[in-house]
Scaffold this motif. Structure first.
Motif, mmCIF file in Angstrom:
data_model
loop_
_atom_site.group_PDB
_atom_site.id
_atom_site.type_symbol
_atom_site.label_atom_id
_atom_site.label_comp_id
_atom_site.label_asym_id
_atom_site.label_seq_id
_atom_site.Cartn_x
_atom_site.Cartn_y
_atom_site.Cartn_z
ATOM 1 N N ASP A 83 -0.305 -1.983 2.972
ATOM 2 C CA ASP A 83 -0.048 -2.049 4.327
ATOM 3 C C ASP A 83 1.154 -1.157 4.933
ATOM 4 O O ASP A 83 1.207 -0.824 5.973
ATOM 5 C CB ASP A 83 0.144 -3.579 4.412
ATOM 6 N N VAL A 84 2.077 -1.085 4.284
ATOM 7 C CA VAL A 84 3.366 -0.319 4.497
ATOM 8 C C VAL A 84 2.941 1.074 4.441
ATOM 9 O O VAL A 84 3.349 1.787 5.485
ATOM 10 C CB VAL A 84 4.523 -0.698 3.739
ATOM 11 N N ALA A 85 2.225 1.431 3.547
ATOM 12 C CA ALA A 85 1.948 2.968 3.597
ATOM 13 C C ALA A 85 1.060 3.333 4.749
ATOM 14 O O ALA A 85 1.164 4.367 5.407
ATOM 15 C CB ALA A 85 1.012 3.349 2.401
ATOM 16 N N LYS A 86 -0.058 2.293 5.281
ATOM 17 C CA LYS A 86 -0.491 2.482 6.363
ATOM 18 C C LYS A 86 0.269 2.672 7.390
ATOM 19 O O LYS A 86 -0.287 3.651 8.561
ATOM 20 C CB LYS A 86 -1.785 1.292 6.593
ATOM 21 N N VAL A 87 1.357 2.037 7.757
ATOM 22 C CA VAL A 87 2.152 1.868 8.947
ATOM 23 C C VAL A 87 2.753 3.595 8.881
ATOM 24 O O VAL A 87 2.893 4.114 10.014
ATOM 25 C CB VAL A 87 3.160 0.899 8.945
ATOM 26 N N PHE A 88 3.232 4.055 7.701
ATOM 27 C CA PHE A 88 3.713 5.412 7.727
ATOM 28 C C PHE A 88 2.849 6.222 8.076
ATOM 29 O O PHE A 88 3.146 7.441 8.542
ATOM 30 C CB PHE A 88 4.370 5.367 6.366
ATOM 31 N N ARG A 89 1.468 6.178 7.574
ATOM 32 C CA ARG A 89 0.479 7.247 7.971
ATOM 33 C C ARG A 89 0.147 7.095 9.274
ATOM 34 O O ARG A 89 -0.055 8.276 10.258
ATOM 35 C CB ARG A 89 -0.815 7.082 7.067
ATOM 36 N N LEU A 90 -0.082 6.141 9.955
ATOM 37 C CA LEU A 90 -0.452 5.660 11.399
ATOM 38 C C LEU A 90 0.615 6.504 12.359
ATOM 39 O O LEU A 90 0.387 7.163 13.250
ATOM 40 C CB LEU A 90 -0.876 4.561 11.987
ATOM 41 N N THR A 91 1.866 6.538 12.015
ATOM 42 C CA THR A 91 2.872 6.719 12.831
ATOM 43 C C THR A 91 3.456 8.254 12.364
ATOM 44 O O THR A 91 4.376 8.701 13.047
ATOM 45 C CB THR A 91 4.151 6.090 12.612
ATOM 46 N N ARG A 92 2.644 9.012 11.451
ATOM 47 C CA ARG A 92 3.014 10.148 10.939
ATOM 48 C C ARG A 92 4.640 10.294 10.330
ATOM 49 O O ARG A 92 4.820 11.388 10.246
ATOM 50 C CB ARG A 92 2.791 11.057 11.915
ATOM 51 N N MET A 93 5.088 8.851 9.842
ATOM 52 C CA MET A 93 6.240 9.126 9.286
ATOM 53 C C MET A 93 6.194 9.625 8.017
ATOM 54 O O MET A 93 7.264 10.110 7.510
ATOM 55 C CB MET A 93 7.181 7.560 9.417
ATOM 56 N N ASP A 94 5.000 9.784 7.504
ATOM 57 C CA ASP A 94 4.656 10.039 6.218
ATOM 58 C C ASP A 94 4.732 11.704 6.004
ATOM 59 O O ASP A 94 5.306 12.118 4.946
ATOM 60 C CB ASP A 94 3.290 9.679 5.287
ATOM 61 N N THR A 95 5.136 12.198 7.195
ATOM 62 C CA THR A 95 5.578 13.622 7.337
ATOM 63 C C THR A 95 7.016 13.785 7.266
ATOM 64 O O THR A 95 7.598 15.101 7.135
ATOM 65 C CB THR A 95 4.882 14.236 8.414
ATOM 66 N N VAL A 96 7.662 12.879 7.665
ATOM 67 C CA VAL A 96 9.010 12.960 7.706
ATOM 68 C C VAL A 96 9.939 12.495 6.413
ATOM 69 O O VAL A 96 10.745 13.106 6.084
ATOM 70 C CB VAL A 96 9.478 12.027 8.742
ATOM 71 N N PHE A 97 9.380 11.469 5.730
ATOM 72 C CA PHE A 97 10.008 11.069 4.503
ATOM 73 C C PHE A 97 9.084 11.783 3.285
ATOM 74 O O PHE A 97 7.761 11.763 3.315
ATOM 75 C CB PHE A 97 9.749 9.462 4.356
ATOM 76 N N VAL A 98 9.941 11.911 2.109
ATOM 77 C CA VAL A 98 9.198 12.086 0.864
ATOM 78 C C VAL A 98 8.867 10.682 0.198
ATOM 79 O O VAL A 98 9.852 10.040 0.333
ATOM 80 C CB VAL A 98 10.174 13.171 0.024
#
Length: 112
Positions: A83-98
């Motif tokens: 669920d936390v990974a999904k939040v990071f993907r949806l907000t595109r924060m997965d492109t900000v953080f390693v």
């Protein structure tokens, strides 16, 4: 909020206790992160394996923690639950953080 900090050569692992980083916990989390990262290595990994829910306030607190570390320092993430990974993907924060699968993987990545 009490964060657990462990050091491994050039990396500090900060483990969030969980289960939520939300509006009710965001201010305490941000202050705890400031204290946990005030000194130490330039690379910090936030282990979120105990966290099962992050809302927009929690996400903002994590971003603020990264920014307050200052230039030349880096905040990576590890152990994101589904669920936390999904939040990071949806907000595109997965492109900000390693993002590492586990805290252990982030340590191996740093030393290899």
């Amino acid at each position: 909020m009490k964060l657990e900090v462990t050091s491994h050569n050039t990396v500090s692992i900060v483990t969030a206790p969980g289960p939520r980083i939300d509006a009710a916990a965001a201010i305490q989390f941000k202050e705890a992160m400031r204290k946990a990262t005030a000194e130490g290595p330039d690379r910090v990994v936030l282990d979120l394996s105990n966290v099962f829910f992050v809302d927009s306030s929690g996400l903002g607190a994590i971003v603020a923690a990264m920014k307050q570390m200052g230039a030349g320092r880096r905040l990576d993430l590890a152990g994101l639950t589904a669920d936390v990974a999904k939040v990071f993907r949806l907000t595109r924060m997965d492109t900000v953080f390693v993002i590492h699968e586990t805290a252990g993987a982030s340590i191996r990545h740093a030393s290899g």
